[in-house]
Design an enzyme around this catalytic site. Structure first.
Site, PDB file in Angstrom:
ATOM      1  N   HIS A 124       1.074  -0.944  -0.006  1.00 22.54           N
ATOM      2  CA  HIS A 124       0.146  -0.170  -0.173  1.00 22.54           C
ATOM      3  C   HIS A 124       0.869   1.282   0.243  1.00 22.54           C
ATOM      4  CE1 HIS A 124      -0.193  -0.364   4.415  1.00 22.54           C
ATOM      5  NE2 HIS A 124       0.726  -0.051   4.225  1.00 22.54           N
ATOM      6  N   HIS A 174      -1.312   5.361   9.751  1.00 27.30           N
ATOM      7  CA  HIS A 174      -0.209   5.325   9.786  1.00 27.30           C
ATOM      8  C   HIS A 174      -0.203   6.921  10.313  1.00 27.30           C
ATOM      9  CE1 HIS A 174       0.367   2.982   5.909  1.00 27.30           C
ATOM     10  NE2 HIS A 174       1.399   2.986   6.862  1.00 27.30           N
ATOM     11  N   HIS A 213      10.521  -3.354   3.431  1.00 31.23           N
ATOM     12  CA  HIS A 213      11.428  -1.679   3.547  1.00 31.23           C
ATOM     13  C   HIS A 213      11.638  -1.825   4.585  1.00 31.23           C
ATOM     14  CE1 HIS A 213       7.157  -1.585   4.076  1.00 31.23           C
ATOM     15  NE2 HIS A 213       7.496  -0.111   4.216  1.00 31.23           N
ATOM     16  N   GLU A 228       5.088  -4.792   8.577  1.00 32.79           N
ATOM     17  CA  GLU A 228       3.974  -4.841   7.946  1.00 32.79           C
ATOM     18  C   GLU A 228       3.478  -6.160   7.514  1.00 32.79           C
ATOM     19  OE1 GLU A 228       3.815  -0.428   6.790  1.00 32.79           O
ATOM     20  OE2 GLU A 228       3.886  -1.374   4.793  1.00 32.79           O
TER      21      GLU A 228
END
Lengths: 283, 133
Positions: A12, A59, A196, A243
């Site tokens: 996302h 977030h 990431h 995540e």
């Protein structure tokens, strides 16, 4: 009865949303990212869901550091795209499915998963980017093709819930949906990742070999995936790679044996490896 | 069950895992940063940076790191990247350029690294691997 027909795993990355919102998806940098979703959009049209249950993380938008629920279920009638600092994304308000959401909340809590219930919540790119990539460009005055039930998972403050906990929650969500009397085609999305790291001197870390193995596990060996420990995600896939526990909620809600319909993997989108998989249930 | 005080991730190089200890230390710093999500707060910071910072009971070290835009130091003092990136956005710095600054390379070199598959995992798993360099 309602049934879960398929699961979708999907990154996302906010920059993917920006690329769609600014119409630059044909540029050489972005084209390989979006080419991998052409088949997905056709598949979505052929298998039009009645409801999407979407697992994502907020977030620091709906929840700043003052309140950090591990699992928060969106039970509101609608969820407005949030202003994350540069204005809300120009996409439609997300409509919820209140009856199914409250049924799931009741069922899952009695099944001993202590969810937080959100009767008002704005949603950020974590939720709207997966909808955009799977449905294609959808203008602010259009409507998303179906209602969405958001499940926000804390992956910002360590520890996130374990992969095993997420997987078992997926099973409880499956039981809840299976017991809902209305005939509904429900899809479940697990979003975020893949490898990431956005912070400090190791930023930019990508581990494509690990990511590909994880996609294999999603398809064929969820029992191995659910046992991956937090320190492995952090070390091998970067601090934000954790995540991927959210994909386990999706996988837990599917049959043990599934059919892989489509897979896509590309590096990079901004700082992140983009991963995507579509898995169909049989039962 | 694993010991909750155990931090097996502390030997990962170039990484601040945002755990409960860091969250506690960084609370006011992070709340300051996330406040910049809203235009009215960005306007207040622009108008009088010291006055706006004083609304958040940060430590002097945290305030100095904000003044210096010392991006890694902010993380060391309990900042989390999703929060500190709002301060960067206030300065007009994109997420990718912020990443380049934290890794000490130019934006071009960082972007080029990402286009060529990103930072490899080999040699980047353990602090001991970095100490040998």
């Amino acid at each position: 009865m309602a049934r879960i027909t398929a699961g979708v795993g999907c990154s996302h990355v906010p920059a993917i949303g920006v690329a769609m919102d600014t119409g630059i998806t044909d540029q050489p940098y972005w084209k390989p990212v979006f080419d991998g979703f052409v088949k997905s959009r056709e598949w979505m049209k052929e298998n039009q869901p009645d409801v999407i249950f979407l697992v994502y993380n907020d977030h620091c938008t709906a929840f700043d550091a003052s309140c950090i629920p591990t699992f928060a279920l969106g039970c509101a009638a609608e969820f407005a795209p949030a202003d994350e600092g540069w204005g809300p994304r120009p996409v439609p308000v997300v409509k919820g499915h209140q009856k199914l959401a409250s049924h799931i909340a009741q069922s899952v809590i009695l099944d001993e998963f202590d969810l937080t219930i959100m009767n008002e919540m704005e949603v950020d790119h974590g939720l709207t980017v997966p909808l955009s990539v799977m449905f294609g460009e959808t203008g602010v005055d259009d409507a998303w093709p179906c209602p969405v039930i958001p499940l926000a998972v804390n992956v910002v403050q360590y520890p996130a819930p374990t992969g095993n906990r997420c997987y078992n929650l997926g099973k409880a969500i499956r039981r809840a949906i299976d017991s809902y009397p209305e005939d509904l085609n429900v899809m479940i999305f697990g979003t975020g990742g893949m490898s990431h790291q956005l912070q400090a001197e190791r930023a930019g870390l990508i581990n494509a070999e690990w990511d590909r193995r994880f996609l294999d596990m999603m398809a064929n060996d969820p029992e191995a995936a659910r046992r991956i420990e937090h320190v492995e995600y952090l070390r091998e896939t970067g601090s934000e790679g954790i995540e991927m526990v959210m994909w386990l909620v999706m996988r837990g809600a599917l049959d043990e044996k599934v059919t892989e319909v489509h897979r896509h993997y590309h590096v990079p989108a901004s700082n992140t490896a983009v991963g995507h998989i579509i898995l169909e249930n049989h039962s | 069950m694993t010991d909750p005080q155990d931090k097996p991730y502390d030997d990962i190089p170039g990484t601040f895992v945002f755990d409960a200890d860091r969250s506690r230390e960084g609370y006011h710093l992070n709340q300051f940063c996330i406040s910049l999500r809203l235009q009215k707060n960005r306007d207040a910071l622009t108008a009088d940076p010291e006055e706006y910072m004083s609304r958040f009971p940060m430590t002097e070290a945290q305030k100095q790191a904000v003044r210096d835009r010392a991006w890694n130091r902010l993380l060391e003092l309990g900042g989390n990247i999703y929060y500190t990136s709002k301060l960067a956005a206030f300065d007009g710095i994109t997420f990718q350029d912020l990443a380049a600054m934290m890794t000490g390379v130019s934006r071009e070199d960082y972007r080029d690294m990402m286009l060529h598959g990103g930072r490899p995992i080999e040699g980047n798993r353990y602090k001991s691997e970095w100490e040998k360099k």
